[in-house]
Design an enzyme around this catalytic site. Sequence first.
Site, short mmCIF file in Angstrom:
data_model
loop_
_atom_site.label_atom_id
_atom_site.label_comp_id
_atom_site.label_asym_id
_atom_site.label_seq_id
_atom_site.Cartn_x
_atom_site.Cartn_y
_atom_site.Cartn_z
N GLN A 55 -9.35 -10.50 2.28
CA GLN A 55 -10.17 -11.37 3.13
C GLN A 55 -11.50 -10.71 3.48
O GLN A 55 -12.55 -11.37 3.46
CB GLN A 55 -9.40 -11.74 4.39
CG GLN A 55 -8.23 -12.68 4.13
CD GLN A 55 -7.50 -13.07 5.40
OE1 GLN A 55 -7.83 -12.62 6.50
NE2 GLN A 55 -6.50 -13.91 5.27
N SER B 82 -4.04 -19.41 -0.68
CA SER B 82 -5.27 -18.62 -0.80
C SER B 82 -6.28 -19.29 -1.73
O SER B 82 -7.49 -19.35 -1.44
CB SER B 82 -4.96 -17.21 -1.31
OG SER B 82 -4.15 -16.51 -0.40
N ARG C 143 -6.20 -11.83 16.87
CA ARG C 143 -6.24 -11.07 15.62
C ARG C 143 -7.60 -10.38 15.43
O ARG C 143 -8.63 -10.92 15.79
CB ARG C 143 -5.90 -11.98 14.43
CG ARG C 143 -4.45 -12.46 14.50
CD ARG C 143 -4.12 -13.50 13.46
NE ARG C 143 -4.03 -12.91 12.14
CZ ARG C 143 -3.70 -13.60 11.05
NH1 ARG C 143 -3.44 -14.90 11.16
NH2 ARG C 143 -3.64 -13.01 9.88
N ASP D 252 2.58 -10.14 2.60
CA ASP D 252 3.04 -11.45 3.07
C ASP D 252 4.50 -11.72 2.74
O ASP D 252 5.12 -12.60 3.34
CB ASP D 252 2.18 -12.56 2.46
CG ASP D 252 0.78 -12.61 3.06
OD1 ASP D 252 0.61 -12.14 4.20
OD2 ASP D 252 -0.14 -13.09 2.38
#
Length: 435
Positions: A169, A23, A122, A315
């Site tokens: 995000q 990230s 997605r 995650d």
Amino acid sequence: MKKYIITPGGPLKGEIRIPGDKSISHRAVMIGSIAEGETIVENFLISEDCLRTVECMRLMGTEIEFIDGNLKIKGKGLTGLSEPGNIRDVGNSGTTIRLLMGILSGQSFKATLTGDESIRRRPMGRVVEPLKKMGAVIHGRQKDTLAPLTVIGSKLKPIDYVLPIPSAQVKGAILLAGLYADGETSVVEREFTRDHTERMLEYFGAEIRRIDSKIILKGRPKLRGQRVNVPSDISSASYLLVAGTIVPDSEITLRDIGVNPGRTGIIEVIHRMGGNLEVMNERIVSNEPMADIKVKFSRLKAVELRGSLIPRIIDEIPAIAVAATQAIGKTVIKDAEELRLKESDRINTMVKELTRLGVKVEELKDGMIINGGAKLKSAVSRSYGDHRIAMAVTIAGLIAEGRVVMENVDCVDTSFPHFADTINKLSSKPLIEII
């Protein structure tokens, strides 16, 4: 396509430093590219996902090169990027496409973003909707919610936006677009999410502040190039942390791990499960918290995971599910329906693969129930092209009663290059053969 042959062996012992945070690596390249002057990125994650971000920024005129193991970026400033001569392919990187949409919304040119089959499935509407409120012009499939997406740079206006679902995000895309708006853009998050974008923007000189759950960014800052030391990725570390707790007699020390408050849910979960885990030498480096972590083999107990904790472990749930197979009792994971929208449907794929290994597991609409104390059996497993499924099942294979074959592991390079070699370095004999 490569596969792993996992043969159970002895304990995992030693100290190791794993690759840089994915990230933070993405954000360092993007923000370094729109800053003025030179940015040096140390411990950049050289993975397929992050290299896609590098290539996207190069296509917009940014000079980026690797020198002595570091990434050197010659920033172009907020308005210095140029129109790319081709469609940009982000591969499998959701971070790249979503954050870049924010930067592209404020440019003076048009650009099209696409990706692999997974990316094209997605959901992008959650990013498109607030960017359109700021004045962005975005066109795509399914009423502008699916890639390929064309972003036509526009004059942006600041907004006050409340995130309907927790998403670092989406938050990051709005803040990056807010750099190009006159005035103050604010984002309110009902549940705290990782704040890498905020921290890095502040580190590069943006005027940004948090008041309770609201993040406020002043537009049109002058960002200055910096030296960024990327901490090691805690999401990648989660597989080693779990391995250390479930492989008998193991003791592993991981150095320089990023412990951003939005990312430490895995540490909290292992503690709740009774894991022997110690966080040491905490410090701040490049405006990000960093620490060393020691983990030892532990007798684990089942837990219930739900609610506000889930965004902080989203995650890491595949790794946590493997730990749950060895815990006493039934582990319940709920409120994690977001897992169905990842590189694979991670609820369904983890249930399938744990079942294949002999675990009694029930699939829920928003999670799973895992019966602990399982004796894992040998199996031929699938990755579904999902790096986190591949690594989670590989860790499970370290305690199986026989060999486990993990097929199609090329996807592991998305986030953790040399994953198998890292595991083998911690053992007195190779446990994972790559063929």
